[in-house]
Design an enzyme around this catalytic site. Structure first.
Site, PDB file in Angstrom:
ATOM      1  N   GLU A  55       0.824  -1.211   0.000  1.00 52.55           N
ATOM      2  CA  GLU A  55       0.000   0.000   0.000  1.00 52.55           C
ATOM      3  C   GLU A  55       0.856   1.257   0.000  1.00 52.55           C
ATOM      4  OE1 GLU A  55      -2.973   0.260  -0.672  1.00 52.55           O
ATOM      5  OE2 GLU A  55      -3.667  -1.792  -0.470  1.00 52.55           O
ATOM      6  N   TYR A 138      -6.628   6.852   3.564  1.00 52.31           N
ATOM      7  CA  TYR A 138      -6.751   5.795   2.566  1.00 52.31           C
ATOM      8  C   TYR A 138      -6.040   4.526   3.006  1.00 52.31           C
ATOM      9  CZ  TYR A 138      -5.410   2.637  -1.003  1.00 52.31           C
ATOM     10  OH  TYR A 138      -5.172   1.465  -1.646  1.00 52.31           O
ATOM     11  N   ASP A 156      -9.797   5.675  -2.813  1.00 48.37           N
ATOM     12  CA  ASP A 156      -8.609   6.115  -3.529  1.00 48.37           C
ATOM     13  C   ASP A 156      -9.064   6.752  -4.841  1.00 48.37           C
ATOM     14  OD1 ASP A 156      -9.472   3.903  -4.964  1.00 48.37           O
ATOM     15  OD2 ASP A 156      -7.473   3.568  -5.754  1.00 48.37           O
TER      16      ASP A 156
END
Length: 333
Positions: A55, A138, A156
């Site tokens: 991520e 996020y 996102d």
DNA sequence: AACACGGGGCC
DNA sequence: GGCCCAGTGTT
């Protein structure tokens, strides 16, 4: 021609009808199960740490560029404690040219915090995740969902675009994510936990593979029959021109060049360069080689403004070096 | 809310 | 040459 959200900031936050939403909540997870790419951080044996690393790397960075870096990274530092113990110079070199190297520094800080405060386990709670360096709204939601299978609202750029098109008929979401948009999107997430994970993953994958910013492949879209934007004839498909940050001739460009020189070092020597932005500094445990000094001197010659070069280099190789290495660093002229 | 922050690939 | 890409932190 600017789209309507550019012209008029008041967007209509209409939700799809109950029937439509119910259909989407089945279609999206189903489409994901059938069509998703086989990415290593999606494999069942991938650890939460592996998901977290992915991520961070994927922030503002395409999947294809992340893949090889992620593989190396996980082989080298398979757990948070491993990264926490790694020399910062090694960390930045392994980051290679992924961009935004501060992400690598923060990831190391996050690894240290996970090791110290969470017993080496990636937290499941969004607030605890959010408290780690480099993890914002996020990433906290994404790790909760994709590493731990929790229900969360992942928003996102992909998901925002898909929802803007399918549900509201807008070519693109508003430039900034508002609390209104967040609450609106949160209300669409399926209640069932397992389904919610595939909802988030599926919308993201849809935005990455089908409902792309440039040339959406609507014929391949599971939502085509229900898509408000497609039904309206895809208005605003021509991207509105927005003001962009300049690049050439900026400090930022020169900083990138200097950073490339610093990354090229191979010999690990005692102390530290500093990489700094306006957010502070972090040490890079290595010193400059002869070829690096030459490269910096070359940059200095190319740059018409020596004071500017000094500012950049001093920013990157900063104050703390003076503390750690009283002689400081002398750049050849 | 607006900026700053890398780097590469695509049209 | 401008836009885009699984954003975050600071001002």
């Amino acid at each position: 021609m600017p789209n309507s959200s550019t012209l008029n900031p008041s967007v209509r936050w209409d939700s799809p009808g109950p029937g439509t939403l119910r259909r989407w909540q089945a279609l999206i997870p189903g489409w994901f199960a059938a069509e998703a790419r086989d990415l290593p951080w999606r494999r069942p044996d991938c650890t939460p740490w592996g998901v977290l690393v992915s991520e961070i790397m994927l922030q503002q960075t395409p999947v294809v560029r992340v893949l090889p870096r992620w593989e190396d990274w996980m082989r080298r530092w398979p757990a948070p404690a491993d990264l926490a113990a790694a020399p910062t110079g090694d960390v930045l070199r392994a980051w290679d040219r992924l961009g935004y190297p501060r992400r690598a520094l923060r990831l190391k800080e996050a690894a240290a915090a996970i090791t110290a405060r969470h017993g080496g386990k990636v937290p499941e709670d969004e607030a605890e995740l959010r408290a780690l360096p480099g993890i914002g709204e996020y990433t906290a939601a994404a790790v909760a969902a994709f590493a731990h299978g929790r229900r969360s609202t992942v928003l996102d750029t992909n998901i925002r675009r898909v929802l803007a098109r399918a549900a509201r008929g807008e070519a693109a979401p508003p430039p900034a994510l508002s609390r209104t948009e967040y609450r609106w999107a949160a209300a669409l997430v399926p209640e069932d936990e397992a389904v919610s994970v595939r909802w988030n993953a599926g919308l993201m994958e849809l935005g990455a593979l089908v409902c792309t910013a440039r040339s959406p492949r609507c014929t391949a879209c599971p939502l085509a029959a229900d898509c408000t934007w497609l039904a309206a004839g895809r208005p605003g498909a021509e991207a509105p021109t927005v003001r962009k940050q300049t690049w050439h001739g900026t400090d930022r460009q020169l900083r990138g060049a200097v950073l490339a020189v610093l990354r090229a070092g191979d010999a690990a020597v005692p102390r530290g360069l500093l990489v700094s932005g306006r957010e502070g500094t972090a040490s890079v445990p290595e010193s400059l080689t002869e070829s690096q000094l030459e490269a910096l001197a070359r940059l200095r010659r190319l740059n018409p403004d020596p004071a500017r070069m000094d500012r950049i280099v001093t920013g990157l190789i900063g104050d703390r070096l003076a503390q750690e290495n009283p002689e400081g660093l002398t750049l050849p002229d």
